[in-house]
Design an enzyme around this catalytic site. Sequence first.
Site, PDB file in Angstrom:
ATOM      1  N   ARG A  52       0.891  -1.113  -0.060  1.00 46.59           N
ATOM      2  CA  ARG A  52       0.063   0.002  -0.020  1.00 46.59           C
ATOM      3  C   ARG A  52       0.900   1.123   0.073  1.00 46.59           C
ATOM      4  O   ARG A  52       2.016   1.274   0.589  1.00 46.59           O
ATOM      5  CB  ARG A  52      -0.676   0.133   1.218  1.00 46.59           C
ATOM      6  CG  ARG A  52      -2.085  -0.895   1.273  1.00 46.59           C
ATOM      7  CD  ARG A  52      -3.056  -0.013   0.038  1.00 46.59           C
ATOM      8  NE  ARG A  52      -4.232  -1.233   0.140  1.00 46.59           N
ATOM      9  CZ  ARG A  52      -4.616  -2.050  -0.597  1.00 46.59           C
ATOM     10  NH1 ARG A  52      -3.490  -2.529  -1.357  1.00 46.59           N
ATOM     11  NH2 ARG A  52      -5.705  -2.921  -0.624  1.00 46.59           N
ATOM     12  N   HIS A  63      -1.004   0.332  -9.764  1.00 45.90           N
ATOM     13  CA  HIS A  63      -1.652  -0.631  -8.549  1.00 45.90           C
ATOM     14  C   HIS A  63      -2.237  -1.865  -9.476  1.00 45.90           C
ATOM     15  O   HIS A  63      -3.431  -1.740  -9.104  1.00 45.90           O
ATOM     16  CB  HIS A  63      -2.564   0.377  -7.819  1.00 45.90           C
ATOM     17  CG  HIS A  63      -2.757  -0.492  -6.504  1.00 45.90           C
ATOM     18  ND1 HIS A  63      -3.281   0.161  -5.259  1.00 45.90           N
ATOM     19  CD2 HIS A  63      -2.956  -1.962  -6.293  1.00 45.90           C
ATOM     20  CE1 HIS A  63      -3.649  -0.788  -4.361  1.00 45.90           C
ATOM     21  NE2 HIS A  63      -3.427  -1.898  -4.784  1.00 45.90           N
ATOM     22  N   GLU A  88      -2.474   7.617  -4.040  1.00 44.63           N
ATOM     23  CA  GLU A  88      -2.785   7.441  -5.340  1.00 44.63           C
ATOM     24  C   GLU A  88      -4.266   7.668  -5.709  1.00 44.63           C
ATOM     25  O   GLU A  88      -5.052   7.727  -4.880  1.00 44.63           O
ATOM     26  CB  GLU A  88      -2.472   6.074  -5.609  1.00 44.63           C
ATOM     27  CG  GLU A  88      -3.204   4.949  -4.879  1.00 44.63           C
ATOM     28  CD  GLU A  88      -2.532   3.646  -4.997  1.00 44.63           C
ATOM     29  OE1 GLU A  88      -1.553   3.234  -4.974  1.00 44.63           O
ATOM     30  OE2 GLU A  88      -3.534   2.817  -5.202  1.00 44.63           O
TER      31      GLU A  88
HETATM   32  C1  DGY Z   1      -5.617  -5.724  -2.885  1.00 42.97           C
HETATM   33  O1  DGY Z   1      -6.290  -6.774  -3.037  1.00 42.97           O
HETATM   34  O2  DGY Z   1      -5.593  -5.350  -1.847  1.00 42.97           O
HETATM   35  C2  DGY Z   1      -4.773  -5.262  -4.008  1.00 42.97           C
HETATM   36  O3  DGY Z   1      -3.969  -4.047  -3.605  1.00 42.97           O
HETATM   37  C3  DGY Z   1      -6.104  -4.447  -5.031  1.00 42.97           C
HETATM   38  O4  DGY Z   1      -5.732  -5.428  -6.102  1.00 42.97           O
END
Ligand code: DGY
Length: 346
Positions: A240, A287, A269
């Site tokens: 993240r 992402h 983001e």
């Molecule tokens: C998640 O599943 O947390 C990813 O970052 C999104 O695809």
Amino acid sequence: MTSKPSVWVSRPTFPDVVARLEPHFHVSAEPEETKFTSAELAAKLAGCDAAIVGLKERVGATELAAAKRLRIVANLAVGYDNLDLAALGAAGIAASNTADVLNESVADYAWALLLGASRRMGAAERWLRAGKWHATEFKGWLGTDVRGRTLGILGMGRIGQAIARRAQGFGMPVLYHNRSRLPEATERECRASYVGKATLLRESDCIMLVLPLTPETRHAIGAAELAQMKSTAVLVNVARGGIVDDAALAAALREGRLAAAGLDVFEGEPRVHPDLLALDNVLLSPHIASATTDTRRAMTSVAVDNVLAFFGHGPHAGHPPNLLNPEALAAAGVTFPPLHHFPTHQ
Ligand code: DGY
């Protein structure tokens, strides 16, 4: 008179997967990607019994204030920092995620970023596309090998373990740090050694971040941590934004205190820190670590399963498989399937 409960799906997914809901629910799926304001999101949540949402839907007390019928919010992601679990629990609303089905795709992508950043693939491709390739230089575009170097994994959940297993193919010793140490058998299977965070930062040549974002992990990698890393190290973040202090990272990359980075996630983001955009020794992506057709279909399917199960349907009837807040629901006296009659929807 009763009628089917309704499910709102906040983003376009896979209609054939979502269609599994149709025998039991009125389904309303957004036809386009939309960034809802808090008020728009609140209105959507107020009008449904179940919601399947993505990371850009930030669901907290404000968005839930009018959601009197809402029983479950199924997140289309394994990470759930977009959901305020305390607010959902207090309202007796279930929350679920898509744990497990994306482990392998995200682990593959973390390796793609590590290899791409180490071998300067982003900058080399930009250079080629700019028409600058006039002759092949023997000493042009030198990168670093990952083979045999030490891999440090910060956050050793199931994705971290999938990353570690791949390290065996590259002959890389693995160090890991986690809130709690893994069972010995798992450490053996991953061929990973548990170390303190400072040791991991100091001794690793390649560092991968696979932590959830929480108040405790915000800026887990800031100026002080970057200063502990080798100047030859490569950092990868598929977890993240916000776990890394992007301004401090850009400064370290610019000043040669860190060799390279591969980043799939960013603070704030879809905005990307302008200092990162200006650098050639960082490989950036929007992402997409879980974005393969199979995995995104599987994530959709898991969200659908959770909604179905919550309302007493499907293979997991009465036992939503990915509940994030079972204790809060038990405390609120929530039962599966919910024992209320649904109002008639006009
Ligand atoms: C998640 O599943 O947390 C990813 O970052 C999104 O695809």
